[in-house]
Design an enzyme around this catalytic site. Structure first.
Site, PDB file in Angstrom:
ATOM      1  N   ARG A 232       5.182  -8.857   0.830  1.00 25.49           N
ATOM      2  CA  ARG A 232       5.704  -7.604   1.007  1.00 25.49           C
ATOM      3  C   ARG A 232       5.944  -6.316   0.740  1.00 25.49           C
ATOM      4  O   ARG A 232       5.556  -5.012   0.980  1.00 25.49           O
ATOM      5  CB  ARG A 232       6.984  -7.603   0.914  1.00 25.49           C
ATOM      6  CG  ARG A 232       7.816  -8.514   1.668  1.00 25.49           C
ATOM      7  CD  ARG A 232       8.879  -9.844   1.178  1.00 25.49           C
ATOM      8  NE  ARG A 232       7.593 -10.971   0.451  1.00 25.49           N
ATOM      9  CZ  ARG A 232       7.292 -11.742   1.081  1.00 25.49           C
ATOM     10  NH1 ARG A 232       7.533 -12.347   2.493  1.00 25.49           N
ATOM     11  NH2 ARG A 232       6.023 -12.746   0.197  1.00 25.49           N
ATOM     12  N   THR A 233       5.487  -5.777  -0.613  1.00 27.77           N
ATOM     13  CA  THR A 233       5.647  -4.415  -1.560  1.00 27.77           C
ATOM     14  C   THR A 233       4.760  -4.018  -0.830  1.00 27.77           C
ATOM     15  O   THR A 233       4.491  -2.553  -0.716  1.00 27.77           O
ATOM     16  CB  THR A 233       6.033  -4.716  -3.245  1.00 27.77           C
ATOM     17  OG1 THR A 233       6.754  -6.063  -3.741  1.00 27.77           O
ATOM     18  CG2 THR A 233       6.347  -3.750  -3.643  1.00 27.77           C
TER      19      THR A 233
ATOM     20  N   ARG B  22       1.124  -2.841  -9.522  1.00 27.37           N
ATOM     21  CA  ARG B  22       1.871  -4.246  -9.759  1.00 27.37           C
ATOM     22  C   ARG B  22       0.861  -4.540 -11.003  1.00 27.37           C
ATOM     23  O   ARG B  22      -0.272  -4.304 -10.487  1.00 27.37           O
ATOM     24  CB  ARG B  22       1.817  -5.243  -8.381  1.00 27.37           C
ATOM     25  CG  ARG B  22       2.517  -6.507  -8.877  1.00 27.37           C
ATOM     26  CD  ARG B  22       3.007  -7.235  -7.765  1.00 27.37           C
ATOM     27  NE  ARG B  22       4.017  -6.771  -7.056  1.00 27.37           N
ATOM     28  CZ  ARG B  22       4.705  -7.878  -6.261  1.00 27.37           C
ATOM     29  NH1 ARG B  22       3.888  -8.766  -5.624  1.00 27.37           N
ATOM     30  NH2 ARG B  22       5.932  -7.749  -5.803  1.00 27.37           N
TER      31      ARG B  22
ATOM     32  N   HIS C 105      11.506  -5.088 -11.004  1.00 27.67           N
ATOM     33  CA  HIS C 105      10.831  -4.739  -9.597  1.00 27.67           C
ATOM     34  C   HIS C 105      11.742  -3.461  -9.262  1.00 27.67           C
ATOM     35  O   HIS C 105      12.744  -3.954  -8.356  1.00 27.67           O
ATOM     36  CB  HIS C 105      10.693  -6.786  -8.854  1.00 27.67           C
ATOM     37  CG  HIS C 105       9.608  -6.294  -7.660  1.00 27.67           C
ATOM     38  ND1 HIS C 105       9.630  -4.347  -6.974  1.00 27.67           N
ATOM     39  CD2 HIS C 105       9.253  -7.269  -7.008  1.00 27.67           C
ATOM     40  CE1 HIS C 105       8.741  -5.328  -6.719  1.00 27.67           C
ATOM     41  NE2 HIS C 105       8.491  -6.355  -6.693  1.00 27.67           N
TER      42      HIS C 105
ATOM     43  N   LYS D 249     -14.095  -6.183 -16.183  1.00 29.76           N
ATOM     44  CA  LYS D 249     -15.332  -5.868 -16.527  1.00 29.76           C
ATOM     45  C   LYS D 249     -14.768  -5.302 -18.434  1.00 29.76           C
ATOM     46  O   LYS D 249     -15.286  -4.958 -18.981  1.00 29.76           O
ATOM     47  CB  LYS D 249     -16.723  -4.619 -16.362  1.00 29.76           C
ATOM     48  CG  LYS D 249     -17.807  -5.286 -15.251  1.00 29.76           C
ATOM     49  CD  LYS D 249     -17.861  -4.000 -14.222  1.00 29.76           C
ATOM     50  CE  LYS D 249     -17.468  -3.887 -13.121  1.00 29.76           C
ATOM     51  NZ  LYS D 249     -18.161  -3.135 -12.186  1.00 29.76           N
TER      52      LYS D 249
HETATM   53  N1   CP Z   1       9.704  -9.251  -2.915  1.00 31.60           N
HETATM   54  C1   CP Z   1       8.503  -9.261  -3.279  1.00 31.60           C
HETATM   55  O1   CP Z   1       8.184  -8.266  -3.613  1.00 31.60           O
HETATM   56  O2   CP Z   1       7.061  -9.863  -2.718  1.00 31.60           O
HETATM   57  P1   CP Z   1       5.829  -9.824  -2.313  1.00 31.60           P
HETATM   58  O3   CP Z   1       5.343  -9.978  -3.701  1.00 31.60           O
HETATM   59  O4   CP Z   1       5.376 -10.409  -1.571  1.00 31.60           O
HETATM   60  O5   CP Z   1       5.181  -7.630  -2.339  1.00 31.60           O
END
Ligand code: CP
Length: 304
Positions: free
Chosen positions: A54-55, A107, A135, A85
């Site tokens: 999603r993100t 991320r 998040h 590396k």
């Molecule tokens: N909700 C969420 O962060 O989904 P993903 O891990 O698929 O990005």
């Protein structure tokens, strides 16, 4: 003015209500019309050390919808980049800065990594999840979903269920709810997955009432929002799920106008029989709103 998006506390109530949410509404119209050229010429890098559906997809599609470009993207930096590396996060960010992107979506598996990256970057960093930390963009779309569905945030009762110890979305959402009035939170988890102390201290300081329990069945009739979460096995959580599943029985106890949310991905914690219920928004409105909110955030950061 926000440069980097690292944590949800950065967003004031005024910024949410007067800027971000109205902008997200505008983005709904942009999507309806098939996109715009608002961010033409802007370049985005998505650098993910952990998997995502999603993100990453919604950020990349958001940029495309606004006429900008994704110039470099990795879905698994620990495998498909020079991280293999031994390159540090800071060196990686410094190098990516030299390629002149306008924004980096990051991320990472470590709490605090987004802050570290921002300190090494003159280009905006957006935290797309930092380990068990936060998040923030997920919580913004979650709050937007609540506001749209319930027409209010003040005075609501939210039950956060499941892995509250290592789930970062419930942490970010708690911080945001702390900015509103008369909020009531139920933290519903077994002893092995309870909410960490820092969030409870923050909520007390902001006069948010919260109650910790392991009885979903008691809380279900009282909640306006049930926010379910997955067990973060990859972060070491061990919990018995049996008393923390949303199924027909829980649906039967819930208020008619309440909603069921989940950041996804879902495992066994929401039974498939719940998907078709009018109150379920995790596979529909939360997904749509993720796109609108991320479009709004890109616009806010890149064309303030
Ligand atoms: N909700 C969420 O962060 O989904 P993903 O891990 O698929 O990005």
């Amino acid at each position: 003015l926000i440069k980097h998006i690292i944590k949800s506390q950065q967003f004031t109530r005024e910024l949410l209500e007067k800027e971000l949410f109205p902008l997200a509404r505008e983005m709904e119209i942009v999507v309806e019309f098939g996109g715009s050229k608002l961010l033409e010429g802007k370049r985005m890098i998505t650098f993910f050390y952990e998997p995502s559906t999603r993100t990453r997809a919604s950020f990349e599609i958001a940029m495309d919808m606004l006429g900008g470009r994704v110039v470099f993207s990795t879905e698994n930096a620990t495998q498909f980049s020079s991280v293999v590396k031994g390159e540090t996060l800071q060196d990686t960010i410094r190098v990516l800065n030299r390629y002149r992107p306008d924004v980096i979506i990051l991320r990472h598996y470590e709490e605090g990594s987004a802050k570290k990256a921002a300190e090494a970057s003159s280009i905006p960093i957006i935290n797309a999840g930092d380990g068990p930390g936060q998040h923030p963009t997920q919580s913004l779309l979650d709050l937007y979903t609540i506001k749209k569905r319930l027409s209010r945030i003040d005075g609501i009762s939210v039950a956060m269920v499941g892995d509250l110890k290592n789930g970062r979305t419930v942490r970010s959402l708690s911080y945001l709810l702390g900015k509103f009035d008369n909020i009531n939170i139920f933290f519903v988890a077994p002893e092995t997955a309870t909410m960490k102390k820092d969030i409870k201290i923050y909520l007390k300081k902001h006069r948010v009432k919260f109650l910790e329990t392991d009885k979903l069945i008691d809380v279900a009739p009282k909640a306006d929002v049930i926010y379910q979460t997955r067990t973060q096995k990859e972060r070491g959580t061990v919990m018995d799920r049996s008393n923390f599943i949303i199924d027909k029985k829980i649906l039967g106890l819930m208020k008619k106008e309440a909603i069921i949310m989940h950041p996804l991905p879902r495992n066994e914690e929401i039974a498939l029989e719940v998907d078709g219920d009018e109150r379920s928004v995790y596979l529909t409105e939360q997904i749509d709103n993720g796109l609108y909110i991320r479009m709004a955030l890109l616009k806010m950061i890149l064309e303030p």
